[in-house]
Design an enzyme around this catalytic site. Structure first.
Site, PDB file in Angstrom:
ATOM      1  N   SER A 254      64.596 -66.584  81.348  1.00  0.00           N
ATOM      2  CA  SER A 254      64.203 -65.925  82.880  1.00  0.00           C
ATOM      3  C   SER A 254      65.380 -65.767  83.712  1.00  0.00           C
ATOM      4  O   SER A 254      66.274 -66.627  83.499  1.00  0.00           O
ATOM      5  CB  SER A 254      63.273 -66.545  83.201  1.00  0.00           C
ATOM      6  OG  SER A 254      63.737 -67.956  83.604  1.00  0.00           O
ATOM      7  N   LYS A 255      65.183 -64.664  84.366  1.00  0.00           N
ATOM      8  CA  LYS A 255      66.327 -64.633  85.282  1.00  0.00           C
ATOM      9  C   LYS A 255      66.333 -65.680  86.307  1.00  0.00           C
ATOM     10  O   LYS A 255      67.271 -65.863  87.006  1.00  0.00           O
ATOM     11  CB  LYS A 255      66.400 -63.121  86.093  1.00  0.00           C
ATOM     12  CG  LYS A 255      65.100 -62.904  86.656  1.00  0.00           C
ATOM     13  CD  LYS A 255      65.310 -61.312  87.350  1.00  0.00           C
ATOM     14  CE  LYS A 255      64.088 -61.182  88.177  1.00  0.00           C
ATOM     15  NZ  LYS A 255      64.004 -59.930  88.818  1.00  0.00           N
ATOM     16  N   ARG A 256      65.434 -66.428  86.422  1.00  0.00           N
ATOM     17  CA  ARG A 256      65.297 -67.544  87.426  1.00  0.00           C
ATOM     18  C   ARG A 256      66.356 -68.617  86.796  1.00  0.00           C
ATOM     19  O   ARG A 256      66.981 -69.452  87.805  1.00  0.00           O
ATOM     20  CB  ARG A 256      64.051 -68.026  87.759  1.00  0.00           C
ATOM     21  CG  ARG A 256      62.993 -67.164  88.362  1.00  0.00           C
ATOM     22  CD  ARG A 256      62.016 -67.618  89.208  1.00  0.00           C
ATOM     23  NE  ARG A 256      61.321 -66.485  89.632  1.00  0.00           N
ATOM     24  CZ  ARG A 256      61.818 -65.497  90.682  1.00  0.00           C
ATOM     25  NH1 ARG A 256      62.815 -66.054  91.123  1.00  0.00           N
ATOM     26  NH2 ARG A 256      61.134 -64.621  90.793  1.00  0.00           N
TER      27      ARG A 256
END
Ligand code: GLU
Length: 493
Positions: A254-256
């Protein structure tokens, strides 16, 4: 294989070009090479709210940067075009009408409110949300009347109430999914555009795709796709689903938690061959304790779907650094090295823009490294001390960083003017003067309290790197907050 192999990637132009697209493209390309087949790129832009031209352009330029070559696509045409789904809307209408006539689909008038209530009740009862069939048996007359009266509606596909869909996947083997778990999917939306599920089936058929190679997240959609192929009387293609990429903590990439934008890898100055090699390493078993440096040809010769590890690939950037360093030091000639450095510094005019921006603050050339440095560097890991002297409270600073991050993620344009307008517009909701808003952003973006003009610097850095630096700065403040409940991300497993 008798019929000529035809494979495709079908990116949706929503947001930053995702590294998962390159991961899928690599296997599609290898498969096409192995069988002398054709590699197609199709743009799936039926979600008109989220699709943008900027995103489509970024996807194409990233794929090209990584050295992918396709034989058909919206940019080069081909015998089965158009290759952009919004340019094919008339084609889908005909197929949806065909399903309605044959009784394989039905018109649904349920309002979003009714569907929300339905889902909430199902959730309360511990059931997974699924359309309940309210409009399944409306009479032809009633449907015609309500459409004539202008009532908003969609079209849904029918799904058998009993039985199991069993199919073979080249990576996951035999898969069985009961039809009871398959939703009566919307296939045509209120705006007259198809949903992904209808468009993918029609296009894969019309574009003569023989092997559907894509991410594991689509595995559970295969029964819907097989049903639609059967309703139309189309031959069902073969399936190869690639295990999801994972963060080092095994949650879905995930980009998080990780870097997912190909632009970020480009801006960091990784070599395309090293990024490809890193992605190849997920598909080729290396000898114990060592990773293999592979060229494209070596990968095409080695790749075998049955050897793919189904548990998923951990996206470990240290491994990429290791590959990149080795490619640079061992496999790049001096001339090539200099040429690559130049290509990196001048990509999208970065060096030129950075130098001209530095000119607005310069005293002498020796000032250049410190002025231009932040615009040519990669990610930053700021510390709490750097933000200590600000006039805003930690909560205000965190709110500023969060708002700027949202702007960096969502602003349709990424120019200095647009960014400045959006940052200035934060004055009122945040109750903080523009001068104080920019202070923490100078630190996050430029690494110090003062530097080159802020939004101009952001435009030079580009969205991926700005996002990354703002997120890193925000993390400084997040650490002060209580720990998140453990396991909140586990639902992706
Ligand atoms: N548009 C889909 C995506 O972006 C493509 C899935 C497929 O390859 O069928 O993931």
């Amino acid at each position: 294989m008798h019929t000529p192999v035809r494979v495709r990637i079908a990116p949706s132009p929503t947001g930053e070009p995702h590294i998962g697209t390159a991961y899928t493209a690599l296997v599609n390309e290898a498969f096409a090479k192995q069988y002398g087949g054709t590699f197609v790129v199709r743009v799936e832009d039926t979600d008109q709210v989220r699709s943008t031209k900027e995103s489509e352009d970024a996807i194409f330029s990233s794929l090209k940067w990584l050295g992918f070559e396709w034989q058909e696509g919206p940019d080069i045409g081909g015998p089965y075009g158009p290759y952009r789904q919004t340019e094919r809307r008339e084609i889908y209408k005909k197929y949806v009408n065909d399903l309605l006539e044959k009784g394989h689909a039905f018109v649904c008038f349920c309002t979003p409110e009714r569907l929300d209530t339905m889902r909430a009740i199902q959730k309360k009862l511990g059931k997974s949300p699924k359309y309940d069939g309210q409009c399944l048996n409306l009479s032809k007359e009633e449907v015609a009347q309500r459409i004539a009266a202008g009532e908003p509606h969609v079209v849904r596909m029918k799904v058998p109430t009993e039985g199991v869909c069993t199919f073979h996947d080249h990576v996951f083997g035999e898969i069985s999914i009961p039809y009871a778990d398959v939703d009566m999917q919307v296939i045509m939306k209120g705006d007259g555009l198809p949903t992904y599920h209808l468009a993918v089936v029609v296009d894969d058929h019309l574009m003569k795709i023989t092997h559907v190679i894509r991410g594991e997240e689509w595995l559970s959609s295969v029964p819907k796709h097989i049903l639609l192929h059967q309703y139309f009387g189309f031959a069902v293609p073969e399936f190869m689903h690639l295990p999801v990429l994972r963060n080092p903590d095994r949650t879905k990439l995930s980009k998080r938690k990780n870097h997912t934008s190909i632009s970020w890898f480009e801006r960091q100055g990784y070599l395309p061959v090293a990024v490809r090699n890193f992605l190849m390493s997920f598909f080729v078993q290396a000898a114990e304790g060592e990773e293999e440096m592979l060229t494209n040809e070596e990968f095409y010769a080695k790749f075998k779907p049955e050897n793919i590890n189904r548990a998923g690939a951990v996206f470990d950037l240290q491994k990429l650094d290791w590959f990149n360093g080795r490619w640079l030091r061992e496999r790049t000639s001096d001339a090539d090295f200099l040429q690559q450095v130049q290509a990196w510094a001048t990509q999208r005019g970065t060096l030129k823009q950075a130098l001209l921006l530095a000119k607005t603050r310069i005293g002498k050339f020796a000032d250049l490294p410190s002025l231009v440095g932040p615009l040519l560097s990669g990610s930053f890991t700021p510390t709490a001390e750097q933000f200590a002297g600000l006039k805003t409270t930690p909560a205000q600073t965190a709110a500023i960083l969060a708002a700027a991050l949202e702007i960096a993620e969502k602003s349709p344009q990424f120019t200095a003017e647009v960014l400045w307008e959006k940052l200035k517009a934060l004055e009122e909701p945040l109750g903080v003067k523009a001068r104080l808003i920019t202070a923490p952003l100078f630190i996050a973006i430029g690494g110090k309290a003062q530097g080159l003009p802020l939004t101009e610097s952001m435009a030079v850095l580009g969205r991926a790197l700005c996002r990354d630096r703002l997120r890193a700065a925000l993390n400084v403040f997040a650490e002060a907050k209580p720990e998140q409940e453990p396991g909140t991300d586990d639902k992706h497993l």
